[in-house]
Design an enzyme around this catalytic site. Structure first.
Site, PDB file in Angstrom:
ATOM      1  N   ARG A 177      15.528  -9.008  34.645  1.00 52.34           N
ATOM      2  CA  ARG A 177      15.191 -10.288  35.271  1.00 52.34           C
ATOM      3  C   ARG A 177      13.779 -10.768  35.004  1.00 52.34           C
ATOM      4  NH1 ARG A 177      17.221  -7.887  40.843  1.00 52.34           N
ATOM      5  NH2 ARG A 177      16.504  -6.080  39.657  1.00 52.34           N
ATOM      6  N   LEU A 188       4.920  -6.817  27.624  1.00 54.89           N
ATOM      7  CA  LEU A 188       5.091  -5.528  26.956  1.00 54.89           C
ATOM      8  C   LEU A 188       5.593  -4.446  27.912  1.00 54.89           C
ATOM      9  CD1 LEU A 188       4.740  -3.602  24.574  1.00 54.89           C
ATOM     10  CD2 LEU A 188       2.285  -3.500  25.073  1.00 54.89           C
ATOM     11  N   ARG A 195      17.827   0.679  27.235  1.00 51.07           N
ATOM     12  CA  ARG A 195      18.858   0.229  26.304  1.00 51.07           C
ATOM     13  C   ARG A 195      18.919   1.045  25.014  1.00 51.07           C
ATOM     14  NH1 ARG A 195      22.333  -2.184  29.726  1.00 51.07           N
ATOM     15  NH2 ARG A 195      21.279  -3.768  30.953  1.00 51.07           N
TER      16      ARG A 195
END
Lengths: 305, 305, 305, 305
Positions: B114, B214, B224
């Site tokens: 988000r 970052l 991921r």
């Protein structure tokens, strides 16, 4: 302590007002709802409201897994699984609202946690009370280590402690007296509150309503109970930890196992442990770690000499 | 591949437009600015803009420490210190903006992060292109394990893979043909785009501009590139990892040491390691760990038999 | 409709489980707790939990104003004051948790609201149900206006609507049939769920738990009840609006007065109104507004001819 | 002023270090990069870095509209359209990083804007400088209005102003002297910095790096240039406004037209204007507005008597 008789009566009134609800309830937290848990000399933490309990975390997780995992795992097992794998979103499904009274210098550290809602007492609208944080003698410590370090070292000797306390006490009393003089409208216009307050020290108490979800609260607790956190905010964080244990005991247990009590090994540290477990002798010289990392590792694991 | 001749020309134009700036520059990222890095069969990642570099992280950290730590520590040492102690705010001081083309089912996982800004191609305003993700044969795998598990198991046999690919290809072609028929205004009113698109499969490609700092990008990469993440988004995350290495090589090194390659031991696991390092034999029976936790621990540390 | 008999029984069980609490209660919302409010053909919205009520907003605001404004203003007056001056933080002090079932293309618009917590049904863990959104005939409209516009125009004629519905229905049935074939482990390995689902259309239903604070919920409602929002998400937003009215009726009244029913005049529009109120005749030619802005202004205020 | 010779030299060095880049550049902002813009007696705002310009907003918006709106609208027209319809995400695509020096009481208001990144000077690591905000005489004002109001009224008379300044000056000097005595390690252990600083007043200066996207910066400017904001933070916000105008002149123009200069009419106010434009006479009595709302409306629109 921090409460006026009016406040104590108001808390009593809130506690005794009981209604029915079909919502999820946390019996542990209902017990202490609205009560003031004292922190520091004038501060407190009060739970004003909450949403959800251990079951709410499970319920949210089960919607993700759909029919798949239903009944496969016990609720406690599922919560531990979520915590272990950092599936954090189900922990966002619980929310708590607190009333906190705290010194401004603590509030300034606290507010850095951005994922929360805050309503603070405004010194532009109202006059601040004459309440300043004065450290207990056993908390008055010398600066730790060399330049460029934070934190506290040795406790001050009695005599020096007395000098420091006298100085803190004297200055806060003086600045508050001037604050009142500037505000006074006797024989003068009262200075604007928003200006008169600028010279008050950051040891003065403020208060706020603070609302945060369980995931972010646990993160707050992790960072602020750390030994590098300043003692004063650490005492608040420890009070919050006690409240979370009452609120969601299963979540708290998992948090202690997988977060608070966990140890994070860097890639190099993990490699050293791997070799050590496989039987090798390990020394700092060949470890490749900095002195500090080596020291920290040895504090946890005893490599022998 | 994913680019039309017009797009390739536009990228060439962007790359060759060079101006001067007094801002911090990342030589590694300037090299690949605007270029399309291919992912999957029609997807790509392009760096459109960025702010900051390794030095920007250091600069932000040094303001916190004030005159205290100036020059005490090398820049690389400071970055490693920040990463190790999870002082995350200096890493928020760098920002990157990407142009990403990706299938909708990947976009749905991606958007769950988000703390980022997004502008997505709108199928209400414009017609979607006829581009669908079709897995490579070597990525067509059977469901892993029992009910209630995610992830992939064995690669399908050739014959079954052909059936699956034929099915995926046929259905996407068919639904796209109907999409165009519904939109067509020949001998009828064209159906509203926002309705015609609802029957397109989630394998169709969309695109967006995505901007993130970052710190949050590293978090994205950590989650991921994990082996539990779905392969398709993992391939994007690995491309992002390569770009971060070009952008802020020192930060990336610290991230590999303290995050990507790190191992998190639970309280109980740490206790077992402590005892093992001190010379005890450890067995699953007396470990108190679940079968899964014990297995994971043994994958990392060889306790012997 | 959307509920299975098991779900209906579960809702009945939840509704009838009543405990006591000292927390703030919203009588209006307790009435409908857990109940499924139908939206579209298979969707629903259910309130699972909430925190706070009208009084909680007032309480948070009063802490900000301190002793200053106590009793100066009625509670309703204070809420209107907060809404009018966009003092939004007290509205963050209320929280609601919903269970929503919705088509994926609606979920993709919904998720763009980032300040919320979500746990979605995972098609990697579990099989999706055979439920697709099929628009009602009266909602099947042609594309509005020229290229580069969103939105719907005229309702399709009966014959064309039938063609569209047949196409949507046929394709979703076909892709679902292939989905089941690919998953099947009869005479083959079942394809991984995370792959099999990629060819399902975005009209298929998903579900999630969604938790948001009142301030951000009102923002969601404002944007998604707007006439430019796609009809399907608008119907959900309107259901949410009804729930907010039950939950915090005073806040809702203030929201209607100062947000939903409010009109924002640009600097130039305000200047025109000022001149008009002062008695001047105003024409588009001398207004300086674009055709669109002038038209919008005239829709609200009748400048005569 | 706020800069030491070392700082001035460092700024000169930064400004003269010029490299090439293919990134988007804002010529207006490059001009003032790193320079210190003075605010209050010792404060400043410096732009350290930025990402994007007017074109970057357009570029992000065009990806949303796809081929649909390409070239349909001029860039300036598109930016005005986005601002007018509160399509805020393209404005998130620009980012700015500032170095700000400001008194603590201003920092406490500033930090309430949560969607930003901050690295603040830490008084736990380093000693604070002897710099306190002392209001200019023409800013020393009496409290406005009755109890429960914020804000400033009449300027104090000279004699009272002198008393106030003497008090502020004396107390800050005294507490700083004590701060240094407590820190001193002459003939004693120096008190921990984190404790010694608690009695310093909130008028002391701190500094931080602050990074925010353009959308949230405009929101900050809107709230903090408002006449209800405290003068001191308003002066910072006005400096930020000047910087935004240099950075993204087209966005700034649209912001002035549709936000800063805009007027928000409540439902009731809009109805009154509607009736007035249609020729009716309007009086407060029949307006249904509170005295305050009526007064505010009359300040903008002249209803005659």
């Amino acid at each position: 302590m921090a409460l006026t008789p009016e406040q104590a009566a108001e808390i009593e009134r809130q506690r005794s007002t009981v209604t029915t609800t079909s919502r999820a309830v946390s019996p542990g937290l209902e017990e202490v709802l609205y009560s003031a848990h004292e922190v520091l000399d004038h501060g407190f933490v009060r739970v004003i409201d909450y949403m959800g309990n251990d079951d709410a975390v499970v319920q949210a997780a089960r919607v993700s897994y759909g029919t798949g995992t239903k009944k496969k795992r016990s609720d406690a097992g599922l919560i531990r699984f979520l915590m272990r794998h950092r599936h954090t979103t189900p922990f966002e499904m619980c929310e708590i609202k607190l009333h906190v009274k705290l010194p401004i210098f603590v509030a300034r550290q606290w507010i850095r946690h951005r994922t929360a809602s805050v309503n603070e007492y405004s010194a532009r609208y109202s006059k601040l009370d004459r309440e300043f944080y004065l450290p207990a003698k056993e908390h008055l410590a010398a600066q730790a280590g060399a330049a460029g370090r934070q934190g506290r070292g040795n406790i001050l000797c009695d005599e020096q402690a007395d000098r420091v306390l006298a100085s803190l006490k004297g200055d806060s009393a003086l600045t508050y007296q001037h604050y009142e003089q500037m505000l006074s409208s006797e024989n003068q216009q009262g200075l604007a509150r928003e200006l008169a307050r600028i010279n008050l020290p950051t040891s003065i108490y403020t208060q706020w309503y603070w609302k945060i979800d369980l995931h972010n609260l646990l993160h707050f607790i992790k960072l602020r109970t750390d030994r590098h956190a300043q003692l004063e905010i650490r005492l608040y964080a420890e009070e919050l930890a006690r409240l979370v244990r009452l609120w969601v005991p299963t979540v708290w247990g998992a948090f202690e196992e997988y977060e608070q009590g966990a140890i994070n090994l860097s890639r190099s540290q993990a490699e050293l442990i791997r070799r050590r477990v496989a039987g090798e002798r390990i020394t700092h010289g060949e470890s490749g770690l900095t002195a500090r990392e080596w020291k920290e590792l040895c504090e946890v694991f005893d490599f022998g000499s």
